[in-house]
Design a protein around this motif. Structure first.
Motif, short mmCIF file in Angstrom:
data_model
loop_
_atom_site.label_atom_id
_atom_site.label_comp_id
_atom_site.label_asym_id
_atom_site.label_seq_id
_atom_site.Cartn_x
_atom_site.Cartn_y
_atom_site.Cartn_z
N THR A 266 0.82 -1.22 0.00
CA THR A 266 0.00 0.00 0.00
C THR A 266 0.85 1.26 0.00
O THR A 266 0.50 2.26 -0.63
CB THR A 266 -0.96 0.02 1.21
OG1 THR A 266 -0.21 -0.11 2.42
CG2 THR A 266 -1.98 -1.10 1.13
N THR A 267 1.99 1.20 0.68
CA THR A 267 2.90 2.35 0.67
C THR A 267 3.48 2.58 -0.71
O THR A 267 3.52 3.72 -1.21
CB THR A 267 4.04 2.15 1.69
OG1 THR A 267 3.48 2.05 3.00
CG2 THR A 267 5.03 3.30 1.65
N GLU A 272 -2.80 5.06 0.46
CA GLU A 272 -3.35 5.94 1.49
C GLU A 272 -3.93 7.21 0.86
O GLU A 272 -5.01 7.67 1.24
CB GLU A 272 -2.26 6.30 2.51
CG GLU A 272 -1.78 5.13 3.35
CD GLU A 272 -2.87 4.55 4.22
OE1 GLU A 272 -3.62 5.33 4.84
OE2 GLU A 272 -2.99 3.31 4.26
N LYS A 273 -3.22 7.76 -0.10
CA LYS A 273 -3.69 8.96 -0.79
C LYS A 273 -4.99 8.68 -1.54
O LYS A 273 -5.92 9.51 -1.54
CB LYS A 273 -2.62 9.45 -1.75
CG LYS A 273 -2.98 10.71 -2.50
CD LYS A 273 -1.84 11.14 -3.42
CE LYS A 273 -2.22 12.39 -4.21
NZ LYS A 273 -1.11 12.80 -5.14
N LEU A 275 -7.19 6.35 -0.79
CA LEU A 275 -8.25 6.16 0.21
C LEU A 275 -8.79 7.51 0.69
O LEU A 275 -10.00 7.67 0.88
CB LEU A 275 -7.72 5.35 1.39
CG LEU A 275 -7.61 3.84 1.19
CD1 LEU A 275 -6.71 3.22 2.26
CD2 LEU A 275 -8.98 3.17 1.20
N ASP A 276 -7.89 8.47 0.88
CA ASP A 276 -8.32 9.79 1.34
C ASP A 276 -9.26 10.45 0.35
O ASP A 276 -10.14 11.25 0.73
CB ASP A 276 -7.10 10.68 1.55
CG ASP A 276 -6.27 10.28 2.76
OD1 ASP A 276 -6.82 9.58 3.64
OD2 ASP A 276 -5.08 10.65 2.81
N SER A 304 -8.99 0.52 7.16
CA SER A 304 -8.62 1.86 6.70
C SER A 304 -9.84 2.63 6.23
O SER A 304 -9.95 3.85 6.46
CB SER A 304 -7.60 1.76 5.56
OG SER A 304 -6.38 1.21 6.03
N ARG A 308 -11.80 6.14 8.00
CA ARG A 308 -12.09 7.36 7.22
C ARG A 308 -13.59 7.59 7.06
O ARG A 308 -13.99 8.54 6.38
CB ARG A 308 -11.44 7.26 5.84
CG ARG A 308 -9.91 7.34 5.87
CD ARG A 308 -9.34 6.96 4.51
NE ARG A 308 -7.91 7.25 4.43
CZ ARG A 308 -6.96 6.47 4.90
NH1 ARG A 308 -7.29 5.32 5.51
NH2 ARG A 308 -5.68 6.80 4.79
#
Length: 368
Positions: A266-267, A272-273, A275-276, A304, A308
């Protein structure tokens, strides 16, 4: 609507990119923004998933399967880091059901992949662990690297986990040229014991009840050999040591560090970006069960999404979790191919068709 599609593989039928493509095909025509980010937790598909996201070079490598037969694997070289996948050489999917026998299967092919990564000039080699057919504690891998286990007479042991009870030393030092090693896995099992590699994963690799006890005892012996050879201690209880039939323990003994496979992926792909920015998350895997909720791809993504405040839908081949368990993990809805088709046989024969149908159905319910 921005829909993030980030599934794991459907083992034995579709790779993670194929699952994502089927969902996109079923969802198309809505005008929604569909973002594909197929995933892996270190098992089958690890290299393929990373290759889609990283600006790297894929190098074909001749290697062998768990029974020593020729197969082709690959090394993904991105900068000074090489990524290899244990399942390409040790994977359970490489064997027919009647060929599964962890008493004799070997991780030698993985050692050939690691050797190729070292020869390609990598300073760091990340090894995805999961989906293996072996229970040899990484002995075969070490043999390919130049450090074969030997018995009291100095003879190299036959390949396979059951012969490790005769191991007393290694024949030499692994040829790694000071390359640093990383084991990418979301299995936190120790090497031996009630929750060890043999007890938990041995049966699915073909081990009978007596085999499990024999293999566990053999790994206990081999752990002592590794501790002496590499000056480490407490190897049997290290989290992740039981990954891929004990390959994790061998990598720890070599000075490698254990990291979360799904966390690493995921990194690297910038999840993460994504998902945001998402409005809805779709993930999934072949069998959605208790193991899925203990650190697998689906659990990580659902958690995750929950953090959010995002709805998360799971698509799976079969669903063996309860509604409350799934909901507490962050899952909003679950759809299975077996329910869709009405039979396991049809789900296995037509998974892409079923995923397209389910995606179309979900789109009609969720698309704005």
């Amino acid at each position: 609507m921005r829909v993030l599609i980030c599934p794991d593989k459907f083992a034995g039928t579709l790779s993670a990119p194929e699952v994502a493509e089927a969902v996109v095909a079923g969802w198309s025509g809505t005008g929604d923004d569909l973002i594909r980010r197929p995933l892996s937790d270190g098992g089958p598909g690890f290299v393929e998933v990373l290759a889609e996201a990283l600006d790297g070079r894929r190098i074909p490598v001749p290697t062998v399967d768990p029974l020593g037969r020729p197969v082709t694997g690959e090394v993904l070289l991105a900068g000074h880091t090489a990524y290899v996948e244990s399942a390409q050489a040790c994977g359970l999917h490489l064997l027919k059901p009647d060929e599964r026998d962890p008493n004799v299967t070997t991780s030698y092919g993985l050692g050939l992949l690691v050797t190729a990564a070292v020869e390609a000039g990598a300073a760091e080699v990340v090894i995805g662990l999961g989906g293996s057919a072996v229970n040899d504690g990484g002995a075969g891998m070490l043999a390919a690297l130049g450090a074969a286990p030997v018995d009291a007479a100095g003879y190299a042991l036959p390949y396979g986990g059951s012969y490790l009870n005769s191991a007393v030393a290694l024949s030499g030092a692994p040829r790694l040229r000071e390359v640093s090693l990383v084991a990418a896995t979301d299995v936190d099992n120790p090497l031996t014991g009630l929750y060890g590699a043999s007890k938990v994963y041995g049966p699915q690799k073909g081990a009978g009840e007596e085999d499990v006890f024999r293999l566990d005892a053999a790994l206990e012996v081999f752990a002592g050999v590794l501790e002496t050879a590499f000056g480490v201690s407490d190897l049997q209880r290290q989290p992740g040591g039981g990954a891929a039939g004990g390959i994790g323990a061998a990598l720890i003994a070599l000075g490698g560090r254990v990291v979360s496979g799904i966390g690493l992926v995921t990194t690297q792909i910038g999840l993460e970006k994504e998902l945001d920015a998402a409005d809805l998350v779709i993930t999934g895997e072949g069998s959605f069960d208790q193991q899925s909720l203990r650190g697998k791809v689906v659990a990580g993504i659902a958690g995750s999404a929950r953090d959010r405040g995002l709805p998360c839908i799971v698509l799976c081949g079969r669903n063996e979790t309860g509604y409350r368990e799934a909901a507490s993990a962050g899952v909003t809805e679950t759809y299975s191919l077996t329910d869709h088709f009405g039979s396991t046989e049809a789900a296995l024969e037509r998974p892409a068709e079923g995923l397209r149908d389910l995606a179309g159905r979900i789109a009609r319910l969720w698309s704005r």
